[in-house]
Every structure is written in structure tokens, then in C-alpha cells.
Design an enzyme around this catalytic site. Structure first.
Site, PDB file in Angstrom:
ATOM      1  N   GLU A   1      17.042 -34.603  69.429  1.00 29.82           N
ATOM      2  CA  GLU A   1      15.965 -34.590  70.413  1.00 29.82           C
ATOM      3  C   GLU A   1      16.500 -34.140  71.758  1.00 29.82           C
ATOM      4  OE1 GLU A   1      12.920 -35.906  73.309  1.00 29.82           O
ATOM      5  OE2 GLU A   1      15.015 -36.454  73.246  1.00 29.82           O
TER       6      GLU A   1
ATOM      7  N   ASP B   1      20.089 -39.645  68.738  1.00 30.10           N
ATOM      8  CA  ASP B   1      21.074 -38.892  69.521  1.00 30.10           C
ATOM      9  C   ASP B   1      20.925 -39.247  70.999  1.00 30.10           C
ATOM     10  OD1 ASP B   1      18.583 -37.507  69.511  1.00 30.10           O
ATOM     11  OD2 ASP B   1      19.564 -35.700  70.261  1.00 30.10           O
TER      12      ASP B   1
END
Ligand SMILES: [Zn+2]
Length: 387
Positions: free
Chosen positions: A139, A74
Site C-alpha cells: 500500500e 507494509d
């Protein structure tokens, strides 16, 4: 012919995987790793109040030792895309640099891990040991449906890791500068001083909380928490805000609030720090300041992977590839390493962090090749030492 790190990085950058979107990034990794003989899983985790997030776990081999590569696909939002020199999700190369959101944080790092692992396996498919990938899609966001749950999920399947490399961008200026062998912890506290609101011309009828807050804060800051340890800087307490929310100049406010954050080293736990804060505040308050202290829950404790053979493999590989002796550091913010370290020693080493989260995030193509070379040398040394 194994895929090059550039091809892998470009393919990943073209996936718009802004947290919590998968964007095709994990599907791409799954395809490449399956092709190379990995067993791949794609667990999805949910939690009320947060978006569902896709994750990936892959393993090649069933023997020990087990070296795990960890990271996230991400990315943070690109911001105003028109301010980028090249579309943030097009993976364009200009002047020898690959542009895109996630180029250094950390799709570029993942590409290098994959390229190194595939090359190693290609050269010695029957090696004794295992190589794994633990890749989260959560994250940069709330980080709730990511690494923590993925580790639990893997442990539930009986997976046991021996060592882990997390590919966050650890180098401040150039590839080879810095390995992170630990991280400081983080703890946030909030103080409320209660007073009594009143007219500024009649202070005897009011109780101004501001002088009390000033006493408490100077008490907190009166002496350093510590002077650092062998591998850590001194712990730091920073007052981040002081508020009374009072728009009027003729009113004594009713209460004062302050927030502080502590980045602490391996001398402290959140519990021992809270006791120390409590002690300092009680001393500063005496019998005169009425206040409340609350500490936010934290999962960010300080940790250290002591310099050992594993750290040595990484440092030696960096030296051989770049000529630099990397600094072993514990600086910077928190990372997912704080979760993984509960299961196995972790070192963090990746690309150069200068453009992370910025407009025009980019990585020199040469760095992708060199980081792949470093990871490749780590794999060689790691599994040679085991056999
Ligand atoms: Zn990152």
C-alpha cells in the site's frame, strides 16, 4: 483466551515489513487466523519492473452477509532509527503508549480488527454470515501488486463482499473524531508552452514562452472548479511547479513547463475534468500561445459511500464506545478504498493519524482497546441486523 489487541499489535510491530518486505507480518496473521478457524490464502503478485509482493486473504464462514476488514501490513521506512525514542521495530511500551513504525498506520488497526473478529467468533462460532480479511503488503509503495490484484484474485475465486471496513488512521485528534465515507479523486496535468530561444537584447528574434504560460495558468485558476457538494469540499486545482530551467539572465528560454494537480469531488470524472481544463486553456491561449497539454493516467476517481445503515452501525459503535459523534468526511488523500468501492460499500475508520509516517510513531494502548471495542460493536450490530 483470545489474543489481546496489544499482543497482536506488538507482534506485528516486531516484523520489519517495510514495503515490499513481508517481514513475517502476514505469516503471523496467517497463524492467528488459522488457529481461529479462518481459511487463509497468501497470494504473491508480480509485475515487470516492480518487486514481488505477498498478500493475505482470509475468510471465516460461508454465508451472507459478508463483512470484510481491509488493510495493509507494509510500512514506510523508519528513517533515522537513532532518532526514535525506542527502536522502531521493537514494539516497546512507554508511558502507556506503544511505539513502532506502523503503530497507527496501520498495524495497530489490523490488530484491533483481528482481536474484535476473534472475540466475536469465540462468542458465536456458528453465526450466520462471513468475516474476511483482505490484507496487502503493497500500500505504501507502488501499490501495484496489492489491493487491486488481491480483489481480482478474490473475485476470480467467486468471492463477493457485502460491506468493507478499511482500518486506515482516520481520526485527526482523538479516537472517534472522523469516519471517511468517501475520498476525492486526483488528477495531474502537464503543460508545455513552446517558444523560441534567443538573446534577451533581440527579443524580436525570439519568442518568450513565459508570458504565454502565465496566461494559461491564470486561465486555469480564473474561477473555482465548483463550490463543493453535500459531502465534499470544493475541488481544488493546485499548480505544483513552473519550470523553464534557464540559468542565464541574458537568454530567452525555449520552452516553459508547468504541472498541476487537482483533488476533485463527486461532481467530476477524470474525463469531464480534462474537458474543462482543455476548454479553459484553449480560451486563455487564443490564437497566440502554442502549448501542449497531457494528463497523467489516474485510477483515483472520487467516490462516496452514502450515509446508510452500514455507516450508521459504525457511527453508533463509535458513539457508544467513545461518546463522540464522528464526523462523516471525505477529506485527505487517496486510499485503497478507491479500489474496494468498486466491489462493495467501504467506510474507513481506524486509529488517530497524528504520528503516522513520523519518527516515534505511537499509539496509546487504551486506544487499541477502544478501537477493538468499536469494531466488536460493529460486528454485533451488523450480524444481528442480518439475522
Ligand atoms: Zn496506511
Amino acid at each position: 483466551m483470545e489474543p489481546s489487541p496489544l499482543f497482536l499489535a506488538q507482534s506485528l510491530l516486531r516484523c520489519p515489513s517495510v514495503t515490499p518486505e513481508e517481514g513475517g507480518a502476514l505469516a503471523f496473521i496467517e497463524g492467528v487466523l488459522k488457529e481461529a478457524g479462518f481459511e487463509v490464502h497468501r497470494p504473491v503478485f508480480s509485475e515487470p519492473g516492480t518487486p514481488d509482493v505477498e498478500n493475505l486473504y482470509a475468510r471465516y464462514g460461508s454465508d451472507e452477509p459478508y463483512l470484510l476488514f481491509a488493510g495493509h501490513t507494509d510500512v514506510v521506512p523508519p528513517g533515522d532509527a537513532s532518532r526514535w525514542s525506542h527502536d522502531p521495530f521493537s514494539g516497546e511500551i512507554h508511558g502507556g503508549e506503544l511505539y513502532g513504525r506502523g503503530a497507527v498506520d496501520m498495524k495497530g488497526g489490523i490488530a484491533c480488527m483481528m482481536a474484535a473478529a476473534l472475540d466475536f467468533i469465540h462468542g458465536d462460532p456458528g453465526f450466520k454470515g462471513s468475516i474476511g480479511f483482505l490484507i496487502t503488503g503493497d500500500e505504501e509503495g507502488p501499490a501495484i501488486n496489492g489491493t487491486v490484484k488481491l480483489l481480482e484474485w478474490a473475485k476470480g475465486r467467486g468471492e463477493r463482499f457485502d460491506h468493507c471496513i478499511l482500518g486506515e488512521p482516520t481520526n485527526p485528534n482523538q479516537l472517534g473524531d472522523m469516519i471517511k465515507i468517501g475520498r476525492r479523486g486526483s488528477l495531474t496535468g502537464r503543460i508545455v508552452v513552446e517558444g523560441c530561444q534567443g538573446h534577451v537584447a533581440y527579443p524580436h528574434l525570439a519568442d518568450n514562452p513565459i508570458p504565454g504560460m502565465m496566461r494559461l495558468l491564470s486561465g486555469l485558476l480564473s474561477e473555482p472548479l465548483d463550490h463543493g457538494t453535500e459531502h465534499f469540499d470544493a475541488s481544488n486545482l493546485e499548480v505544483t511547479t513552473v519550470d523553464v530551467g534557464n540559468p542565464a539572465s541574458n537568454v530567452i528560454p525555449a520552452e516553459a513547463r508547468a504541472t498541476f494537480n487537482i483533488r476533485f469531488n463527486d461532481l467530476w470524472t477524470p474525463q469531464s475534468l480534462e474537458e474543462e481544463i482543455d476548454r479553459r486553456l484553449r480560451e486563455a491561449a487564443g490564437n497566440t500561445v502554442r502549448y501542449r497539454l497531457t494528463m497523467d493516467p489516474t485510477n483515483a476517481v472520487a467516490f462516496l459511500t452514502p450515509p446508510n445503515a452500514f455507516v450508521g452501525f459504525v457511527a453508533d459503535a463509535i458513539k457508544a464506545e467513545t461518546g463522540f459523534q464522528p464526523k462523516l468526511s471525505t477529506t485527505g488523500g487517496t486510499s485503497d478504498a478507491r479500489f474496494i468501492v468498486k466491489d462493495c460499500p467501504v467506510v474507513e475508520f481506524g486509529l488517530v493519524g497524528q504520528t503516522m509516517h513520523q519518527i516515534d510513531e505511537r499509539v496509546p494502548v487504551a486506544d487499541l482497546d477502544r478501537l477493538t471495542g468499536i469494531y466488536r460493536k460493529v460486528l454485533d450490530a451488523y450480524f444481528a441486523a442480518a439475522s
